[in-house]
Design an enzyme around this catalytic site. Structure first.
Site, PDB file in Angstrom:
ATOM      1  N   ARG A  95       0.837  -1.204   0.000  1.00 42.04           N
ATOM      2  CA  ARG A  95       0.000   0.000   0.000  1.00 42.04           C
ATOM      3  C   ARG A  95       0.877   1.262   0.000  1.00 42.04           C
ATOM      4  O   ARG A  95       1.687   1.471   0.914  1.00 42.04           O
ATOM      5  CB  ARG A  95      -0.897  -0.019   1.242  1.00 42.04           C
ATOM      6  CG  ARG A  95      -1.728   1.231   1.453  1.00 42.04           C
ATOM      7  CD  ARG A  95      -2.825   1.349   0.425  1.00 42.04           C
ATOM      8  NE  ARG A  95      -3.688   2.500   0.707  1.00 42.04           N
ATOM      9  CZ  ARG A  95      -4.564   2.978  -0.151  1.00 42.04           C
ATOM     10  NH1 ARG A  95      -4.703   2.421  -1.351  1.00 42.04           N
ATOM     11  NH2 ARG A  95      -5.313   4.006   0.163  1.00 42.04           N
ATOM     12  N   GLU A 149     -15.077 -20.771  27.313  1.00 45.19           N
ATOM     13  CA  GLU A 149     -14.054 -21.610  27.966  1.00 45.19           C
ATOM     14  C   GLU A 149     -13.437 -20.907  29.171  1.00 45.19           C
ATOM     15  O   GLU A 149     -12.258 -21.082  29.459  1.00 45.19           O
ATOM     16  CB  GLU A 149     -12.936 -21.964  26.976  1.00 45.19           C
ATOM     17  CG  GLU A 149     -13.403 -22.771  25.798  1.00 45.19           C
ATOM     18  CD  GLU A 149     -13.510 -24.241  26.116  1.00 45.19           C
ATOM     19  OE1 GLU A 149     -13.287 -24.625  27.275  1.00 45.19           O
ATOM     20  OE2 GLU A 149     -13.851 -24.989  25.197  1.00 45.19           O
TER      21      GLU A 149
END
Ligand code: TGC
Ligand code: FAD
Length: 392
Positions: free
Chosen positions: A276, A371
């Site tokens: 970019r 979890e």
């Protein structure tokens, strides 16, 4: 979505610590993700559909029960191989890793560890091949971080048990063939029961409108006077330690999996920054972008070392639950931070489905909560080092 050009970072030559088998297993999973997951995952997430087509591939790369012995259909691998498979799958998508985690650590593991020989023979080979899919019911509407308070219960009716209650936020529930469900008996003791689709009074409504883990199906488990045959009770362990033992295995897999998501974000941001152009040069040439990228690779490398050491301890049977909590907590936060930074490196392009970063970022918002939340894992470390529980 752009073609998958992923190149795995290995800044500290960690491959030197792996065996040939580890690398073979890892490379097979990496190749499968590139070929069968990357081309379809963005559309599945946009449409909020679990891509069932990947089930057979997950079975083929050994993602269902990597460490379950081959006599029960598992891959018979060690813990580092298991971790590497989770890393590669989550590089593709945390939702796909969720499917594999639940099947392996939360369904096959309890049947293997706490089940009878008949239960192992009946269910494990079909779960390993993906013929059966499973889910794990611990969380309830009013009991998330505190599963010990669960109200789902079963009563002994002589020739069967009668199960009542509800579970919420259950990965894979909408399509699972079986559910490993944790419920209290009449004395208030927690046991695991295998509930099979089709049992009268058992339903699994899907949870819609998630902004996270959109390629993973999440739902409820509802038990309305479900008759459970006595042979479906897991006989060899009871108490809260039984489901928490399964979580140790799944949390270990997540500690590795999160590295995969972070590696994908870093690799994407690095490639983009080098290509970019702004102000006449690649944005990778600006110090501010280099700071982001340099910090990302530093944190990934630290997380890789933590996971690898934990894998060695698990292989030796020496890893403690608290050590697993530390790795889950650290590595998921690391991945989420990297996803947020990497998103910024891509500017506006970072918010599109052309790149995987925003999807990883949104997925990781669930991974940091399920979890065991980020807070709960910190409290586990706190309890471990002080000896004083601060949960209540
Ligand atoms: P506490 O009194 O500390 O412990 C009760 C009993 O359990 C034992 N124990 C463990 N055993 C094995 N592994 C562990 N990690 C263990 N942690 C504790 C403990 O020794 C004791 O045994 P005993 O014999 O003395 O009875 O329990 P507590 O009620 O104070 O709770 C402790 C706390 C808060 C740490 C625990 O409840 C907890 O971990 N809460 C978080 C709940 C959670 O993680 N839920 C996850 C649901 S499943 C899920 O999210 C799947 S997502 C799947 C996906 O899509 O990938
Ligand atoms: P709560 O427990 O209500 O917590 C809310 C907030 O309070 C959190 O920030 C928490 O850290 C904080 N908090 C709670 N207690 C304390 C405390 N003592 N001290 C300080 N802070 C505290 N569960 C399953 O059983 N099976 C599954 O397959 C499954 N899959 C899931 C999939 C997805 C996409 C999601 C999002 C969740 C899934 N879960 C599953 C549930 C998950 O494990 C719970 O969401 C998680 O354990 C937290 O519970 P809770 O959402 O009820 O939050």
């Amino acid at each position: 979505m752009k073609p998958d050009l992923f190149q795995a970072p290995d800044y500290y030559n960690l491959d030197d610590l792996l065996t040939e088998e580890h690398k073979m297993v890892r490379d097979a999973a990496r190749e499968w993700v590139k070929r069968d997951v990357s081309p379809i995952i963005e559309e599945a997430a946009q449409e909020a559909k679990f891509p069932k087509s990947i089930i057979s591939g997950l079975a083929e790369i050994g993602a269902f029960g990597p460490y379950i012995p081959e006599e029960y259909g598992g891959a018979g691998l060690d813990q580092i191989s298991y971790g590497l498979i989770m890393q590669e799958i989550e590089r593709g998508d945390s939702g796909v890793r969720s499917t594999a985690s639940v099947q392996s650590s939360l369904v096959m593991y309890p049947i293997y560890k706490y089940g009878s020989e008949e239960q192992k023979k009946k269910f494990l080979p079909k779960l390993a091949s993906g013929e059966f899919m499973g889910c794990f019911g611990l969380t309830e509407p009013d009991h998330g971080s505190n599963p010990g308070g669960m109200v789902t219960n079963f009563k002994d009716k002589g020739d069967h048990y009668l199960l009542n209650g509800a579970k919420l936020w259950i990965s894979n529930s909408p399509f699972a063939d079986i559910a490993v469900v944790w419920a209290k008996n009449e004395e208030g003791r927690i046991h695991g029961l295998i509930v099979e689709r089709g049992m009268e009074g058992f339903s699994t409504p899907e949870t819609h409108n998630k902004w996270s883990l959109r390629a993973s199906a999440t739902g409820e488990l509802i038990f309305d006077n479900v008759k459970i045959p006595k042979e479906n009770l897991l006989p060899n362990k009871s108490g809260l330690g039984a489901p928490l033992g399964c979580l140790d295995s799944a949390r270990f897999g997540i500690a590795w999996g999160a590295i995969g998501a972070a590696m994908d974000c870093y690799d994407t941001a690095l490639r983009y920054a080098k290509e970019r152009m702004q102000f006449g040069k690649p944005i990778a040439g600006f110090q501010l972008q280099q700071k982001k990228l340099a910090e990302m690779i530093t944190e990934i490398t630290k997380a890789q070392l933590l996971a690898w050491r934990l894998g060695v301890l698990r292989n030796e049977g020496k890893a403690t639950s608290a050590q697993i909590s530390m790795a889950k907590r650290n590595n998921v936060e690391m991945a989420l931070n990297i996803a947020r930074e990497a998103r910024q490196v891509l500017g506006a392009m970072g918010i599109t489905g052309e790149y995987s970063i925003m999807r990883h970022m949104m997925n990781l918002e669930s991974v940091i909560t399920y979890e065991g939340t980020h807070d709960i894992h910190l409290l586990i470390t706190g309890m471990d080092i002080t000896g004083i529980p601060a949960f209540s």
